[in-house]
Design a protein around this motif. Structure first.
Motif, PDB file in Angstrom:
ATOM      1  N   LYS A 662       0.810  -1.213   0.000  1.00 44.55           N
ATOM      2  CA  LYS A 662       0.000   0.000   0.000  1.00 44.55           C
ATOM      3  C   LYS A 662       0.847   1.269   0.000  1.00 44.55           C
ATOM      4  N   LYS A 698      -4.672   7.568  -1.997  1.00 45.28           N
ATOM      5  CA  LYS A 698      -5.177   6.382  -2.701  1.00 45.28           C
ATOM      6  C   LYS A 698      -6.400   5.867  -1.946  1.00 45.28           C
ATOM      7  N   ASN A 699      -7.486   5.597  -2.669  1.00 43.07           N
ATOM      8  CA  ASN A 699      -8.697   5.014  -2.095  1.00 43.07           C
ATOM      9  C   ASN A 699      -8.771   3.529  -2.411  1.00 43.07           C
ATOM     10  N   ASP A 700      -9.352   2.749  -1.489  1.00 45.30           N
ATOM     11  CA  ASP A 700      -9.612   1.334  -1.758  1.00 45.30           C
ATOM     12  C   ASP A 700     -10.807   1.134  -2.684  1.00 45.30           C
ATOM     13  N   ALA A 701     -11.774   2.077  -2.617  1.00 47.23           N
ATOM     14  CA  ALA A 701     -13.009   1.916  -3.375  1.00 47.23           C
ATOM     15  C   ALA A 701     -13.183   3.070  -4.354  1.00 47.23           C
ATOM     16  N   LEU A 702     -13.674   2.764  -5.540  1.00 47.94           N
ATOM     17  CA  LEU A 702     -13.831   3.785  -6.574  1.00 47.94           C
ATOM     18  C   LEU A 702     -14.774   4.902  -6.147  1.00 47.94           C
ATOM     19  N   SER A 723     -11.524  11.079  -6.192  1.00 50.46           N
ATOM     20  CA  SER A 723     -12.522  10.011  -6.288  1.00 50.46           C
ATOM     21  C   SER A 723     -12.437   9.387  -7.672  1.00 50.46           C
ATOM     22  N   THR A 725     -11.031   6.575  -8.649  1.00 50.03           N
ATOM     23  CA  THR A 725      -9.849   5.797  -8.981  1.00 50.03           C
ATOM     24  C   THR A 725      -9.330   5.116  -7.725  1.00 50.03           C
ATOM     25  N   THR A 726      -8.627   3.995  -7.919  1.00 53.11           N
ATOM     26  CA  THR A 726      -7.970   3.319  -6.799  1.00 53.11           C
ATOM     27  C   THR A 726      -6.453   3.410  -6.916  1.00 53.11           C
ATOM     28  N   ASP A 727      -5.972   4.278  -7.784  1.00 54.98           N
ATOM     29  CA  ASP A 727      -4.539   4.514  -7.933  1.00 54.98           C
ATOM     30  C   ASP A 727      -4.106   5.670  -7.028  1.00 54.98           C
ATOM     31  N   GLY A 755     -14.283   1.842   1.922  1.00 57.29           N
ATOM     32  CA  GLY A 755     -12.910   1.370   2.016  1.00 57.29           C
ATOM     33  C   GLY A 755     -12.003   2.252   2.841  1.00 57.29           C
ATOM     34  N   THR A 757      -8.357   4.632   3.090  1.00 59.06           N
ATOM     35  CA  THR A 757      -7.598   5.600   2.290  1.00 59.06           C
ATOM     36  C   THR A 757      -6.167   5.627   2.808  1.00 59.06           C
TER      37      THR A 757
END
Length: 777
Positions: A662, A698-702, A723, A725-727, A755, A757
């Protein structure tokens, strides 16, 4: 006061302000910034008495379930500065006074608390609040909390209250007598009383007041401990008059940050009291004494720093002292409340901080207030003397958002009673002292001389925008020298921008070995152990073996030790401790108190530090400050450990450091949960300067949203959103500090999504203007 519904309360106090305007009263207009930076002069006539100093304004409100005076460390920390206290929640479930199964009363917990406070010379106001569960009309909590309900049986409630008051005030010769009995706590907010909107409060008050008066007709009964919303108080007073329980006093609550523009208006304490007194006189035919049973600048937010809180307190005490109706006040609260250091008298280790010292100043005022005038509307002053004016004291406060950061000030005293030598002591609370811990300590101690009839003129130095100054001028006997006392524990870092603090707050297991690297400090193997209640330190490192007399810590290349707290077992009292490092002079001091601050004044690298105690007992260390030998230049990253590679979150307030995939770069990143926001206050910035703050999120959920922003820099808060993206994505905001701002609160956080962050590789850099290139010829 706890878990208040802040937005509702702000609306209620705003309604109070509107009601005051409609009723013909006048709220203070927004206080203007100081227009000039000339000298402030305070003139006092020691021969003109005004009134007695109301020392009970320096009282405290402990909060429900705090039981502060039953805790030896808390009780010792506030001894001598608290003349009056509000005992909240008497009769509530926490005291366990009555057992319905056995029908037996047990007053041991309540009596123990009262006895300890009376032994310390503290007068009390008992607050009847919290419905015991066995008598609650809402025991399942379907309408609200069970303790926020009316009684299921008013006759049983009256008997219950009667027994409590009788056993406190009358039984055993009245040795535990409490004169003031306050009924309930902030009932209009719905959180503390679920039946307000059902119109049930006046009956609850009436039946409770009757029970108190039946037990002790001489007890003073009042309430109802809420916002100064005049219509509610008018209706309450009229109802009680009609039903035979006209109140003996009114209690109000007010916090400066309940109103968006109230932050800078400590005069509101006087205005609210004056209007309430007029209302009581109109309805009851007499003005009632007013008690502010909770007050502070900070409510839940804790957003105001200690110097702002200090100046707010100093001016609020001035307005309370000079209002004829305000009799007592109880600052909320003693113990750390988890919402900012400025919100309480003591820090989490039971050490006095700025608000405690301001109350200490007021408590130390000589008893006889005398006439004093100040030529600056943003500076207030209380001047007082003893009976023969051989001692003169002054408490002055400057609470000013103007552009002039410093204003010189002086005190002129006429018609005093001093003839010969006198001691002058000046105490200051401002930006320079706001992080100090401990009792009052004078910034100046001087011996001077004056002839009878000659004016005393005191240079008070330069007052910062948010500052409090206390002066004590006392005649000396022939040959007497002024005492100075011991300096406070100074926790303010020598260089706040780069200084590293390690205080063992990440450790909890009693007796655990402290091995390896923690916050960049290498404790070696087997030399140190952790304890939470040993040697006067709440959490600290101690010599692992009682037979040891020394141990080492290692900072590594490029760092220098600046200061640490030293403590130990009682056997180490009055012994010496030595801190040494190669190529530096040893620092030695005597442990005259615990803990005691050791400062090195070293300027060069100190890789290996040896701490040596005189005896083979358990010596301890805490609050270790060190800093890199790094002078930040324009454009340098001002965030320490921007990628969390030390394994700790450093100065970020929330989040968990995680390792592995991560992380964007390196080994680690900071992980936060839904609805979490983590802040990092960066000190040492330049006023009126442009900066850019950036970080990779970075987010875990789109569908989740993450935010990065900055506030509290002297300008409008600015924020960016991530928001879809999960990159990892870099977000950046630029901002310009205000004319006097030297810090900024940077943050990142997330909404209530599903998710987690992550944040990594943060930067805060000064924007360096680039010179314009010349046009080609």
């Amino acid at each position: 006061m706890k878990q208040k519904q802040k937005m509702f309360r702000k609306a209620i106090v705003w309604c109070a302000a509107v009601a005051l305007l409609v009723s013909g009263g006048v709220l203070p207009a927004p206080v203007p910034a100081s227009a000039e930076s000339g000298t402030v002069t305070i003139e006092a006539d020691a021969a003109k008495a005004v009134r007695q100093i109301k020392h009970d304004l320096a009282g405290v409100s402990m909060g429900g379930g705090a039981y502060s005076f039953t805790k030896d460390n808390i009780r010792q920390a506030v001894q001598g500065i608290v003349p009056f206290a509000r005992l909240e929640g008497v009769g509530g479930p926490d005291y366990g006074i009555y057992d319905p199964a056995t029908e037996q009363y047990n007053y041991s917990k309540l009596f123990d608390e009262i006895d300890r406070m009376h032994a310390d010379g503290v007068s009390l106001m008992a607050n009847i609040f919290y419905m015991p569960y066995w008598l609650s009309a809402d025991p399942q909590g379907t309408k609200g909390q069970p303790w926020a309900a009316i009684p299921s049986d008013y006759d049983r409630w009256e008997e219950y209250i009667y027994q409590i008051v009788y056993n406190v005030n009358i039984a055993n010769g009245g040795q535990r007598r409490i004169d003031y009995w306050e009924i309930w706590n902030e009932p209009s907010g719905n959180h503390f009383f679920s039946y307000w909107h059902d119109g049930k409060f006046n009956e609850l008050y009436n039946r409770t007041a009757k029970a108190i008066k039946r037990a002790d007709p001489t007890a003073k009964v009042g309430g109802f401990a809420d916002n100064p919303y005049y219509q509610d108080y008018r209706e309450w007073a009229a109802y009680q008059l009609e039903h035979g329980t006209a109140p003996d006093f009114v209690s109000l609550h007010y916090y400066g940050d309940w109103l968006a523009d109230g932050y800078m208006h400590p005069k509101r304490y006087e205005d609210f009291a004056a209007e309430n007194a007029r209302n009581m006189e109109e309805i009851l035919g007499r003005k009632l004494p007013i008690i502010y049973s909770e007050w502070n600048l900070n409510a839940e937010s804790g957003k105001a720093p200690n110097d702002t809180t200090a100046s707010y307190m100093g001016q609020a005490l001035y307005w309370m002292q000079n209002n004829e109706n305000i009799e007592k006040a109880a600052f909320f609260r003693i113990e750390n409340y988890g919402n900012g250091r400025a919100a309480s008298l003591l820090d989490k280790y039971a050490r006095r901080q700025t608000p405690a010292r301001v109350l200490e100043m007021f408590q130390n005022l000589a008893p006889r207030q005398v006439a004093a005038v100040t030529d600056d509307p943003l500076v207030t002053s209380i001047v007082s003397t003893n009976d023969d004016a051989s001692r003169i004291t002054m408490l002055a406060a400057r609470h000013d958002t103007g552009a002039f950061a410093h204003k010189p000030a002086r005190l002129v005293i006429r018609n005093h009673g001093i003839n010969g030598n006198y001691a002058l002591k000046l105490y200051v609370e401002d930006l320079a002292t706001r992080d100090n811990l401990g009792a009052m300590y004078p910034q100046q101690v001087l011996k001077r001389s004056v002839q009878a009839g000659e004016e005393i003129v005191i240079d008070l130095g330069e007052l910062r925008n948010f500052s409090v100054v206390y002066a004590d001028i006392t005649a000396l006997q022939p040959g007497e020298e002024p005492a100075t006392g011991e300096p406070p524990v100074i926790i303010h870092p020598p260089n706040p921008l780069n200084t590293v603090l390690y205080s063992f707050d990440d450790m909890n297991q009693e007796g655990a070995a402290i091995n390896g690297i923690h916050e960049g400090i290498d404790f070696g193997e087997g030399a140190w152990a952790f304890s939470s209640e040993n040697g006067h330190l709440n959490k600290g490192a101690y010599l692992a073996s009682p037979a040891s007399t020394e141990a080492q810590i290692r900072l590594g290349a490029g760092n220098v030790l600046k200061q640490m707290l030293i403590s130990g077992t009682p056997e180490l009292a009055n012994s010496t401790v030595t801190v040494s490092s190669y190529s530096h002079e040893d620092v030695t001091m005597t442990l005259t108190r615990f803990p005691k601050l050791l400062q090195t004044n070293w300027t060069g690298e100190s890789k290996v530090i040896t701490i040596s105690f005189e005896q083979g007992q358990l010596g301890g260390i805490d609050q270790i400050y060190y800093e890199p030998l790094f002078d930040p230049q324009p454009g340098d990253n001002l965030i320490r450990d921007p990628g969390f590679e030390t394994g700790t979150r450093g100065n970020w307030t929330l989040g968990t450091v995680i390792s592995g995939s991560k992380a964007r770069t390196g080994l680690s990143a900071l992980q936060i949960k839904p609805s979490n926001w983590t802040f990092n206050k960066i000190e040492g910035l330049k006023p009126n300067t442009e900066y850019v703050y950036s970080g990779w999120l970075k987010n875990d959920a789109l569908a989740d949203k993450a935010y990065l922003g900055v506030k509290d820099f002297g300008g409008s808060e600015t924020m960016r959103t991530l928001s879809g993206t999960t990159d990892y994505v870099r977000l950046a905001v630029s901002f310009k500090t205000g004319a006097t701002a030297t810090s900024a609160n940077i943050y990142f956080g997330k909404n209530t999504g599903a998710g987690l962050t992550y944040g990594d590789d943060f930067e805060l850099r000064e924007i360096i203007p680039q010179p314009l290139s010349e046009e080609p010829q």
